[in-house]
Design a protein around this motif. Structure first.
Motif, mmCIF file in Angstrom:
data_model
loop_
_atom_site.group_PDB
_atom_site.id
_atom_site.type_symbol
_atom_site.label_atom_id
_atom_site.label_comp_id
_atom_site.label_asym_id
_atom_site.label_seq_id
_atom_site.Cartn_x
_atom_site.Cartn_y
_atom_site.Cartn_z
ATOM 1 N N GLU A 175 35.671 42.190 49.033
ATOM 2 C CA GLU A 175 37.022 41.711 49.299
ATOM 3 C C GLU A 175 38.001 42.617 48.570
ATOM 4 O O GLU A 175 37.686 43.196 47.525
ATOM 5 C CB GLU A 175 37.201 40.274 48.799
ATOM 6 C CG GLU A 175 36.318 39.245 49.468
ATOM 7 C CD GLU A 175 36.503 37.852 48.863
ATOM 8 O OE1 GLU A 175 37.609 37.569 48.340
ATOM 9 O OE2 GLU A 175 35.548 37.066 48.885
ATOM 10 N N THR A 176 39.185 42.735 49.125
ATOM 11 C CA THR A 176 40.247 43.436 48.404
ATOM 12 C C THR A 176 40.906 42.443 47.455
ATOM 13 O O THR A 176 41.266 41.333 47.845
ATOM 14 C CB THR A 176 41.305 43.990 49.376
ATOM 15 O OG1 THR A 176 41.677 42.970 50.302
ATOM 16 C CG2 THR A 176 40.790 45.180 50.131
ATOM 17 N N ILE A 177 41.034 42.865 46.219
ATOM 18 C CA ILE A 177 41.695 42.024 45.226
ATOM 19 C C ILE A 177 42.649 42.890 44.415
ATOM 20 O O ILE A 177 42.436 44.091 44.261
ATOM 21 C CB ILE A 177 40.690 41.322 44.291
ATOM 22 C CG1 ILE A 177 39.879 42.343 43.481
ATOM 23 C CG2 ILE A 177 39.761 40.411 45.072
ATOM 24 C CD1 ILE A 177 38.981 41.714 42.437
ATOM 25 N N ASP A 178 43.698 42.285 43.937
ATOM 26 C CA ASP A 178 44.572 42.989 43.014
ATOM 27 C C ASP A 178 43.840 43.162 41.689
ATOM 28 O O ASP A 178 42.988 42.341 41.331
ATOM 29 C CB ASP A 178 45.870 42.202 42.796
ATOM 30 C CG ASP A 178 46.711 42.126 44.062
ATOM 31 O OD1 ASP A 178 46.737 43.123 44.819
ATOM 32 O OD2 ASP A 178 47.324 41.068 44.314
ATOM 33 N N PRO A 179 44.145 44.223 40.946
ATOM 34 C CA PRO A 179 43.482 44.398 39.645
ATOM 35 C C PRO A 179 43.622 43.135 38.807
ATOM 36 O O PRO A 179 44.732 42.642 38.592
ATOM 37 C CB PRO A 179 44.242 45.575 39.022
ATOM 38 C CG PRO A 179 44.736 46.356 40.202
ATOM 39 C CD PRO A 179 45.061 45.330 41.250
ATOM 40 N N PRO A 180 42.504 42.545 38.392
ATOM 41 C CA PRO A 180 42.574 41.246 37.707
ATOM 42 C C PRO A 180 43.205 41.360 36.323
ATOM 43 O O PRO A 180 42.983 42.338 35.603
ATOM 44 C CB PRO A 180 41.109 40.826 37.607
ATOM 45 C CG PRO A 180 40.334 42.102 37.678
ATOM 46 C CD PRO A 180 41.123 43.027 38.551
#
Length: 577
Positions: free
Chosen positions: A372-377
């Motif tokens: 999945e694409t996620i924003d940098p946590p």
């Protein structure tokens, strides 16, 4: 009107090669350009190969599920066409090797693009191995992915092998230019992205990241699908952080060494799947009896026995909740998305350390390998907890298994603290001395189980039992694990059609967040529980612990729920009153 949210499915025989990598590369390139991606893959268990397929959903907006069917089908061979063409949605696109695939789409509203991929690769490019790269170029040209994003990936992969770099770049550009000779007859186009480069992460990689953030410095495992990449990633990362990774001779040895490492004061974890977890059960009881913090990742797959090793199932919940001889506590958590895998792995370590018992994290084949694409946590809010130590207690007065209201007693670390104790598998008193009287057994069992109630009070929060939908609803859906995205999308569709529907997604399954569940039950008239298993294991657990009479919605066969399947059951329940 152009469609900028669509699903691409790629299928073919792994003996040809490149089926999975075609999808992986296209999804990663799209994500790096700024598009949102959600993937699923399934592949054969046999070494000789067989049919595999990869699906990616792409959009300019966040996507939370696999979606329904596919809008674009890429068939490497006739078998891929036969297996998947009925899943092709109305107004969809079939891209196929015109020398190998003979479609029958008369009467269907489907756009056909026949291209002799292998012939081009063999005769024009003189590079059969570049067939999958050629297809990536065609997909980029047809659906609006910048060629440069794929070129960067080819360069990154083959920069040390110039002959392969040049040939793959040639194949990629040939495919992209080939589209210019075609007439585009479909409406799918990615359009402009926001050019925000996002992380593309699998569930297994997110588990590794969460474990390292939590302070895990010892990992032991034995290779098993679909958990092996956790072992591989830990083997790469732990030595860089001063940690140790051991590939043990079997799953029993892996968990035994994890228990030993944790006894010695190191946060420790193992990862396995159902067959390996079955072998660990006796040691699971030892860790609980000796009150030693450990984390076990069970990446569930279809069973029983060897089952379908590369297919999805949520079939290990009973095993996680109840497996073992005698009564002993364990905590069970289950992330619902890739991003959640990171957070819930940190939570698993915190709960293990705080309550000094085994914590089992239930993933599955879909969540393990999907990306999945996620924003940098932002990991700053993810606090890291350590076990209670006997600070201020004189060594002569130290009682390792002191009975307390919370059930938690200070745990000395041999060689670090001036306190010594024995951690036996035999029943014992507060000092750890073996005592087998009824009174001691009753008192110590109650002490160990008191930790579950203390844990329940901590996890009985909206963060661990997430609600969405209508505040008062005709139908309430309770889910767990990787079904979250499909349930959530189905609830959104149902509410858009005027149905009163709500959902509660459980991230902690033992101890159940009882107050959150009961509050939810009080706000809905009927309860439905979708699960990828045959028996309805969460539904059974809810009935046994809270008396919930749920409508079971069960699916087996190795594939996840789609939003449309859950939506169909919502409508069925609503129609039937």
């Amino acid at each position: 009107m152009a469609r900028d949210d669509f699903i691409i499915r790629i299928g073919g025989d792994t003996a040809i090669g490149g089926v999975i990598s075609t999808g992986e590369n296209f999804a990663l390139a799209a994500a790096r350009t700024g598009f949102h991606a959600f993937t699923f893959r399934t592949y054969p268990a046999e070494i000789k190969g067989g049919h595999a397929w990869f699906q990616v959903r792409l959009s300019n907006r966040p996507v939370i599920s696999i979606g329904d069917g596919c809008d674009i089908l890429v068939a490497f061979d006739q078998e891929a066409y036969e297996l998947h063409h009925e899943d092709l949605n109305e107004h969809g696109v079939l891209i196929y090797d015109s020398d190998l695939v003979h479609p029958r789409e008369e009467g269907r509203n489907v756009v056909l693009y026949g291209i002799p991929f292998q012939k081009i690769a063999r005769q024009e490019l003189e590079f059969v191995r570049g067939t999958n790269t050629l297809i990536q170029g065609v997909l980029a040209g047809l659906f609006g992915l910048p060629l440069s994003s794929l070129e960067e990936m080819v360069v990154q992969r083959y920069q040390r092998r110039k002959e392969l770099l040049d040939k793959n770049l040639e194949a990629l550009r040939y495919g992209y230019d080939y589209v210019k000779t075609m007439t585009k007859r479909d409406n799918f186009w990615l359009g402009a992205a926001d050019n925000v480069s996002r992380l593309v992460m699998s569930g297994n990689n997110a588990i590794v990241a969460g474990a390292l953030h939590a302070g895990c410095r010892y990992f032991a495992g034995y290779p098993i699908t679909p958990a092996s990449d956790i072992l591989e990633a830990m083997a790469e990362m732990l030595p860089k952080l001063g940690g140790v990774c051991l590939q043990a001779e079997d799953e029993m040895a892996a968990l035994a060494s994890v228990i030993g490492a944790s006894y010695g004061g190191v946060k420790a974890m193992t990862a396995t799947s159902g067959p390996g977890f079955s072998l660990m059960v006796e040691l699971l009881g030892l860790a609980s009896m000796a009150e030693i913090p450990i984390v076990i990742v069970d990446a569930q797959r279809s069973g029983p026995s060897t089952g379908m090793p590369t297919k999805l199932e949520q079939g290990d919940l009973f095993h996680a909740l109840y497996a073992g001889h005698g009564d002993f506590p364990r905590i069970v958590v289950a992330p619902g998305s890739v991003e959640d895998c990171l957070r819930m792995t940190v939570t698993a370590f915190n709960l293990a350390e705080k309550y000094q018992c085994p914590v089992i994290l239930l993933s599955d084949q879909s969540l393990s390998h999907r990306t999945e694409t996620i924003d940098p946590p932002d990991v700053a809010p993810l606090r890291v907890e350590d076990r209670l130590r006997p600070d201020g207690v004189a060594p002569g007065e130290y009682r390792r298994f002191l009975i307390t209201e919370s059930g938690v007693s200070p745990m000395a670390i041999p060689g670090w603290d001036g306190h010594t104790y024995v951690a036996p598998g035999l029943e014992h008193d507060e000092l750890g001395h073996p005592v087998l009287t009824p009174q001691v057994h009753e008192a110590m069992t109650a002490k160990r189980f008191a930790k579950l109630e203390s844990c329940r009070r901590e996890v009985d929060t909206p963060a661990m039992a997430t609600r969405y939908g209508d505040e008062k609803a005709e139908l309430g859906i309770i889910g767990w694990g990787a079904t979250e995205g499909s349930i959530r999308e189905a609830v959104d569709r149902a509410r858009a059609r005027g149905y009163k529907v709500a959902a509660l997604h459980l991230r902690v399954l033992n101890p159940l967040p009882r107050e959150q569940v009961q509050e939810f039950l009080g706000s809905v008239k009927k309860v439905m529980v979708p699960e990828v298993n045959y028996q309805g294991q969460l539904a059974h657990h809810l009935a046994a612990t809270l008396g919930v009479r749920a409508i079971k919605v069960n699916k087996i066969g190795g594939l996840p729920f789609t939003p449309g399947e859950i939506m169909a059951r919502i409508e069925e329940v609503m129609r039937n009153g």
